[in-house]
Write an enzyme that holds these catalytic residues in place. Structure first.
Site, PDB file in Angstrom:
ATOM      1  N   SER A   1       4.430   1.125  -9.169  1.00 36.55           N
ATOM      2  CA  SER A   1       3.018   1.440  -9.255  1.00 36.55           C
ATOM      3  C   SER A   1       2.113   0.408  -8.583  1.00 36.55           C
ATOM      4  O   SER A   1       0.933   0.648  -8.383  1.00 36.55           O
ATOM      5  CB  SER A   1       2.612   1.560 -10.731  1.00 36.55           C
ATOM      6  OG  SER A   1       2.796   0.315 -11.407  1.00 36.55           O
TER       7      SER A   1
ATOM      8  N   SER B   1       8.015  -1.817 -10.805  1.00 31.54           N
ATOM      9  CA  SER B   1       6.723  -1.594 -10.147  1.00 31.54           C
ATOM     10  C   SER B   1       6.222  -2.751  -9.293  1.00 31.54           C
ATOM     11  O   SER B   1       5.200  -2.612  -8.620  1.00 31.54           O
ATOM     12  CB  SER B   1       5.657  -1.244 -11.191  1.00 31.54           C
ATOM     13  OG  SER B   1       5.892   0.036 -11.716  1.00 31.54           O
TER      14      SER B   1
ATOM     15  N   LYS C   1      -3.844  -6.609  -9.276  1.00 34.55           N
ATOM     16  CA  LYS C   1      -3.675  -5.200  -9.622  1.00 34.55           C
ATOM     17  C   LYS C   1      -4.719  -4.795 -10.658  1.00 34.55           C
ATOM     18  O   LYS C   1      -5.025  -5.570 -11.573  1.00 34.55           O
ATOM     19  CB  LYS C   1      -2.261  -4.980 -10.175  1.00 34.55           C
ATOM     20  CG  LYS C   1      -1.869  -3.532 -10.423  1.00 34.55           C
ATOM     21  CD  LYS C   1      -0.403  -3.471 -10.864  1.00 34.55           C
ATOM     22  CE  LYS C   1       0.058  -2.061 -11.156  1.00 34.55           C
ATOM     23  NZ  LYS C   1       1.495  -2.026 -11.548  1.00 34.55           N
TER      24      LYS C   1
END
Length: 486
Positions: A149, A173, A74
Site C-alpha cells: 500500500s 506494504s 505515508k
C-alpha cells in the site's frame, strides 16, 4: 543525492538546507502530475524548517542525523497540523492534533518533511489503486502500478522526489512497492519502531519503516525513528543497536543463507526467478554458504494473514461511525442510519470487503472455525522461522511473485491481487525484519526485488548482507525515464 551526500554538502557549505529543500519541492511540483505520488505538499513549512537548519549550521550547532534531509511520509502517519487522510473519504479533512512518535523522532533528527504520500485506502491493497483521491503510477512505466500500500512512498523515491520516505508494512506494504519501484525497503522487527500515531489497519502486524535508493540510506532512516516509546506498549523495552553503518562494508564470508524451495514453485514469474537465482550465485561467490531447504508454511500463511488482518481491521475501523470525527453522511434517520450511511459512503470497496470478512470470522459460530485456527497457525509460522534461524543467518527469496502489473489489470480479481503478497505476509505474522533490495530488471526494464529475512533484531546483519549484494550488482544508480519528453 543520497542522504550522506546531502549531509556532506551541507557540512562543507556547498549548498544550504533551504536550497536542497526547494530543489526537491520544485521537482515534485513539476513532475508529480505524472506519478501522483503525493497527496499533500508542505512547501512553506518545509522551507521554514530548512531555514532553522541553516541557522544552526551557521552557529556550528548539531543538526541531527537527518539534518536538512527532505523526507516524505505515508499519509496514514499522524502529522500535527497537516492533513492525514489514509487516502480515504472518511478522513479527507482530518488534521491530527498530535504527531506520531516516528514524526517526533524525525523532527528531533532534523528531517524536513516535504509532504504526505498516497496509499491504498487505510493501507489495504497491493497497488495504490484503492486510494479515494488518485491512482499513483510507477515511474519506471507510467502505465503500471507502483505496488502498495506504500506505493506513493516508493514512487517518490524512484522519481527522485526525496532521498528518504517512510511507509507502513502490514503484510509487505513497504517491501513489495520497493521491489516494484527499484528501491530499498525495510520492514523492521515488530516493536522496533513505535506505532503510536500510525493509524491502525492491523495492530499486531503494522510497522513503520524506511524506503530509500541505497542500503546505507535505509540504515540511516531506520536509526532515526527506532526505540522504546512509553506511548506504545508493544515497542521494544530494551536498548537496541543504533549504529548500523559501522562494519556495514565488512566481509560476509561464512554467512549461512537458506533458500526455501517453496519460493521458486508455480506462480513465480520466470524473469524474477532468474534474477534472484543470479543474485544467489553472487552471494556464493562472495563467500556466503547457500542451502536450499523446505519452508512449507509459505502459501498457507496467506490465508492466516487475511483472516487475522481483516479481523483486526474490522475492530480498528469500527471507530469511524460519523459520530466523533471524520466524514458524516448528510441525510440520515437516527443514529443507526447515520452509522450505516456514513460507513457505506465513506469507505471504498476494498475496505468494505475486509471489514465484512473480519466481522464474519469474529462472529459467533465462526470464531473457532476461522480466527482461532488462524491464530494457532500463526504460532506454527513463528516456530517454523525459529527452527530455520537456528541453522541460517538469513532466508532469501523473491519479494514479489509478479512484475509491476498494468493499472486496472487486477482490480476485478481480489484473490489474484492478494497472491502478490505471498512472499511477504508470513514475515509480519512472525514479527521478523526483512529488507527488499533491487536485484535486476526484466527485459522490459521493470525492476525486480529480492528479499532477505532475518531473525528478531538482526537489522544490522541484514544491512551488511544487503549492502554487499547491492555493491556487487551495481544497479542502484539506474533511474527511470518517466521525465523524458516533459
Amino acid at each position: 543525492m543520497t542522504i550522506q551526500e546531502i549531509k556532506q554538502g551541507l557540512e562543507k557549505r556547498k549548498f544550504s538546507a533551504k536550497e536542497i529543500a526547494k530543489s526537491y519541492i520544485d521537482r515534485i511540483k513539476e513532475l508529480d502530475t505524472k506519478t501522483q505520488a503525493f497527496l499533500t505538499i508542505q512547501e512553506d513549512e518545509a522551507l521554514k524548517e530548512a531555514d532553522i537548519i541553516d541557522r544552526k549550521l551557521a552557529k556550528g550547532e548539531k543538526i541531527g542525523v537527518l539534518g536538512g534531509v527532505p523526507v516524505a511520509v505515508k499519509d496514514n502517519i499522524c502529522t500535527r497540523g497537516i492533513k492525514t487522510t489514509c487516502a480515504s473519504k472518511i478522513l479527507e479533512d482530518f488534521v491530527p492534533p498530535y504527531n506520531a512518535t516516528a514524526i517526533e523522532k524525525l523532527k528531533e533528527a532534523g528531517a524536513i518533511i516535504v509532504g504526505k504520500t498516497n496509499l491504498d485506502e487505510f493501507a489495504m491493497g497491493s497497488s495504490t489503486e484503492n486510494s479515494y483521491f488518485q491512482k499513483t503510477r510507477n515511474p519506471w512505466d507510467l502505465s503500471r502500478v507502483p505496488g502498495g500500500s506504500s506505493g506513493g512512498a516508493a514512487a517518490s523515491i524512484a522519481a527522485g522526489f526525496v532521498p528518504l520516505s517512510y511507509g507502513s508494512d502490514t503484510g509487505g506494504s513497504i517491501r513489495q512497492p520497493a521491489a516494484f519501484c527499484g528501491a530499498v525497503g525495510l520492514k523492521p522487527t515488530y516493536g522496533l519502531v513505535s506505532r503510536y500515531g500510525l493509524i491502525a489497519f492491523a495492530s499486531s502486524l503494522d510497522q513503520i519503516g524506511p524506503i530509500t535508493k541505497t542500503v546505507k540510506d535505509c540504515a540511516i532512516g531506520l536509526s532515526a525513528i527506532q526505540g522504546t516509546d512509553k506511548m506504545d506498549s508493544t515497542s521494544v523495552q530494551k536498548e537496541i543497536e543504533r549504529d548500523y553503518l559501522t562494519d556495514i562494508e565488512g566481509d560476509i564470508r561464512g554467512l549461512k543463507i537458506g533458500v526455501p524451495k517453496e519460493f521458486f514453485m508455480d506462480g513465480l514469474d520466470s524473469e524474477i526467478s532468474k534474477s534472484v537465482k543470479e543474485a544467489i550465485v553472487r552471494f556464493e561467490k562472495m563467500g556466503a554458504e547457500i542451502e536450499e531447504f523446505s519452508l512449507p508454511i509459505n502459501r498457507s500463511g496467506l490465508s492466516a494473514y487475511y483472516i487475522i488482518s481483516s479481523a483486526e481491521a474490522s475492530s480498528n475501523l469500527a471507530r469511524y461511525d460519523g459520530v466523533r470525527y471524520g466524514f458524516r453522511a448528510e441525510e440520515f434517520d437516527g443514529i443507526e442510519d447515520l452509522m450505516v450511511k456514513t460507513r457505506n459512503q465513506g469507505f471504498g470497496n476494498e475496505v468494505k470487503r475486509r471489514i465484512m470478512l473480519g466481522t464474519y470470522v469474529l462472529s459467533s459460530g465462526y470464531y473457532d472455525a476461522y480466527y482461532k485456527k488462524a491464530m494457532q497457525y500463526r504460532k506454527k509460522i513463528r516456530a517454523s522461522f525459529k527452527e530455520a534461524f537456528e541453522k541460517y543467518d538469513f532466508i532469501l527469496g523473491p519479494t514479489s511473485p509478479v512484475l509491476p502489473f498494468k493499472i486496472g489489470e487486477k482490480t476485478n480479481n481480489p484473490m489474484e491481487m492478494y497472491l502478490a503478497d505471498v512472499y511477504t505476509v508470513n514475515i509480519n505474522l512472525a514479527g521478523l525484519p526483512a529488507i527488499s533490495i533491487p536485484c535486476g530488471f526484466s527485459e522490459s526494464e521493470l525492476p525486480i526485488g529480492m528479499q532477505l529475512i532475518g531473525d528478531y533484531f538482526s537489522e544490522k546483519k541484514l544491512f551488511k548482507a544487503a549492502f554487499a549484494i547491492e555493491q556487487d550488482l551495481k544497479i542502484w544508480d539506474k533511474a527511470p525515464k518517466f521525465e523524458e519528453g516533459r
